[in-house]
Design an enzyme around this catalytic site. Sequence first.
Site, PDB file in Angstrom:
ATOM      1  N   CYS A  29      21.506  30.917  32.944  1.00 34.39           N
ATOM      2  CA  CYS A  29      20.835  29.749  32.931  1.00 34.39           C
ATOM      3  C   CYS A  29      21.225  28.731  33.850  1.00 34.39           C
ATOM      4  O   CYS A  29      20.579  28.674  34.884  1.00 34.39           O
ATOM      5  CB  CYS A  29      20.938  29.283  31.309  1.00 34.39           C
ATOM      6  SG  CYS A  29      19.555  28.127  30.917  1.00 34.39           S
ATOM      7  N   GLU A  87      23.671  37.123  26.618  1.00 33.20           N
ATOM      8  CA  GLU A  87      24.573  37.413  25.922  1.00 33.20           C
ATOM      9  C   GLU A  87      24.046  37.219  24.365  1.00 33.20           C
ATOM     10  O   GLU A  87      24.977  37.572  23.574  1.00 33.20           O
ATOM     11  CB  GLU A  87      25.422  36.241  26.063  1.00 33.20           C
ATOM     12  CG  GLU A  87      25.243  34.621  25.648  1.00 33.20           C
ATOM     13  CD  GLU A  87      24.499  34.126  26.851  1.00 33.20           C
ATOM     14  OE1 GLU A  87      23.874  34.516  27.658  1.00 33.20           O
ATOM     15  OE2 GLU A  87      24.605  32.771  26.669  1.00 33.20           O
ATOM     16  N   LYS A 133      34.875  32.715   7.058  1.00 35.81           N
ATOM     17  CA  LYS A 133      33.717  32.953   6.076  1.00 35.81           C
ATOM     18  C   LYS A 133      32.584  34.038   6.743  1.00 35.81           C
ATOM     19  O   LYS A 133      32.065  35.098   6.337  1.00 35.81           O
ATOM     20  CB  LYS A 133      33.037  32.076   5.585  1.00 35.81           C
ATOM     21  CG  LYS A 133      33.846  31.358   4.351  1.00 35.81           C
ATOM     22  CD  LYS A 133      32.929  30.291   4.036  1.00 35.81           C
ATOM     23  CE  LYS A 133      32.332  29.115   4.735  1.00 35.81           C
ATOM     24  NZ  LYS A 133      32.941  27.863   4.858  1.00 35.81           N
ATOM     25  N   HIS A 160      19.194  33.922  28.509  1.00 37.29           N
ATOM     26  CA  HIS A 160      20.702  33.993  27.868  1.00 37.29           C
ATOM     27  C   HIS A 160      20.938  35.528  27.509  1.00 37.29           C
ATOM     28  O   HIS A 160      20.919  35.679  26.184  1.00 37.29           O
ATOM     29  CB  HIS A 160      20.938  33.078  26.880  1.00 37.29           C
ATOM     30  CG  HIS A 160      21.052  31.904  27.219  1.00 37.29           C
ATOM     31  ND1 HIS A 160      22.218  31.002  27.491  1.00 37.29           N
ATOM     32  CD2 HIS A 160      20.114  30.733  27.286  1.00 37.29           C
ATOM     33  CE1 HIS A 160      22.080  29.684  27.862  1.00 37.29           C
ATOM     34  NE2 HIS A 160      20.976  29.661  27.820  1.00 37.29           N
TER      35      HIS A 160
HETATM   36  N1  GLN Z   1      20.425  22.299  31.690  1.00 37.09           N
HETATM   37  C1  GLN Z   1      19.492  23.331  32.089  1.00 37.09           C
HETATM   38  C2  GLN Z   1      18.156  23.414  31.666  1.00 37.09           C
HETATM   39  O1  GLN Z   1      17.934  22.587  30.601  1.00 37.09           O
HETATM   40  C3  GLN Z   1      20.022  24.731  31.867  1.00 37.09           C
HETATM   41  C4  GLN Z   1      20.236  24.991  30.437  1.00 37.09           C
HETATM   42  C5  GLN Z   1      21.249  26.009  29.906  1.00 37.09           C
HETATM   43  O2  GLN Z   1      22.017  26.417  30.737  1.00 37.09           O
HETATM   44  N2  GLN Z   1      21.037  26.521  28.731  1.00 37.09           N
HETATM   45  O3  GLN Z   1      17.363  24.141  32.019  1.00 37.09           O
END
Ligand code: GLN
Length: 537
Positions: free
Chosen positions: A383, A511, A18, A509
């Site tokens: 991250c 991405e 969807k 991030h």
């Molecule tokens: N666990 C890690 C933090 O809280 C990395 C989080 C993640 O990779 N999105 O900082």
Amino acid sequence: MNSKYVFVSGGVASSLGKGIISASLAKLLQARGLRVTIQKFDPYINVDPGTLNPYEHGECYVTEDGAETDLDLGHYERFLGVHTSKANNVTTGKIYNTVISKEREGAYLGKTVQIVPHITDEIKRRMMLLGKSGDYDVVITEIGGTVGDMESQPFVEAVRQLQWELPEEDCVTIHLTLVPYLSAAKELKTKPTQHSVQMLQSSGVQPDIIVCRTEHPLTPELRRKVALFCNVKPGHVIQSIDAPSIYSVPLTMKEEKLDQLVLDHFGLKGLPEPDLREWNMFLDKLFNPKRTVDIALVGKYVELQDAYKSILESFVHAGAANECKVNVHSIHSEFLDQANVGEKLGDMDAILVAPGFGERGLEGKVVAIRYAREHNVPFFGICLGMQMCVVEFARNVLGLKDAISTEVNPSTANPVIDLMEDQKSTTIKGGTMRLGAYKCRLEKDSLAYRIYGSELISERHRHRYEFNNDYLQMIEEAGMKASGKNPDTGLVEIVEIPGHPFFIGAQFHPELKSTPERPQPIFVAFVKAAMEYNAKK
Ligand code: GLN
């Protein structure tokens, strides 16, 4: 012009796409010059998917304004190239939260608070919110779940009421169903579609258009049959046949004239044909790669494709930009150790270490990073993947053997990654991470600067832990550089190793902002580095 509303529901089975159909229709309307947004209404009681394990619901997508949302919002942004926001993802939990808070304030003046009208009124208010902002000509609302589920019933009821309240030419409903092929009978079967539409009709909603997911073309007779039994106009039954890529679906929907049917219903005449030149250029590169690379995606949720959705899509975009097919190999970090790392990663042209939470699979990530660093394999950590770069470097270059993140060991003597100051007083888990877009200033003489080509960038975040600046000097002196920092707080956002051909870790991030038409720069450079590595092999 009033904002126009499209409601997309689904029947027969989940996972019919969807989100992709909604995004493809949105793309076609946008390519004709309309301002379009898409929102998703999810029937679960979690206030947002931020507290859901990725195994439950796939990746949690984060918007610019820091909402933790369903991964379909990622598709919306990738197809439309425009940002979504907190308002674009509503859950049953959010609706009830609002209604119950109002009840506690006494806002219902002694009335009995009920699903109809109070819950449905709140659903309708949110369904109309983006349309009322004046920013959009068309608002597409995807109703999560499958028609007939007990929990999506209030959403369907809200659509029924809106279909009744809004001028007919302002509201279109589309129902997506499955037409399965029975190989024993060598036949496509329409009965599940008929039943699903009957279910919708029994809730008072008459679909205007039926989109049939199918593995084989629907004959004109079959389309007529569905139209007759489902009470829609002939010509309003269209097929969505399996496509080679999700990014081809706007084209298959254009062939089926889905956008034209919707515009005819809205009475919108004289719009130009969709301008898909840039989109087609992307598809052309995607389907005609000149090279191939193998990239390892090291993570702990690798059994579920949806857990790393945006990363996988970023590789599709970056691959096309480099005219290169990227074969992503999922490597389970839980089963990676010093003894098998060479065998598991030895054939790879590049290594990406994924984001994540908690202890499971963490040491495998450190092993993968060490392998990439010592063998000069192009490396990208995101991250938690970036945080483990710092841990690996501290342990194996600085000799701080017990270096680790306090997420895993709060009493370590070397907390190179530590809880952010403002997180220390936080006890509530939902919506309390460092979320959304923050600025980052890049060092002029760095890989990051060469990649982005500008000094100030902005990327999205979702984390609680950070690089511990007490270790910054020591780490930099040993050869790892903090090449990107938050200009206001000094928080380290990017680390890299200048002596290595391509080694970069990002606290954010990247991405989440990659699209076919605007591939994310780090991914593009990373794939290029993989191609160079491959060429030298
Ligand atoms: N666990 C890690 C933090 O809280 C990395 C989080 C993640 O990779 N999105 O900082």
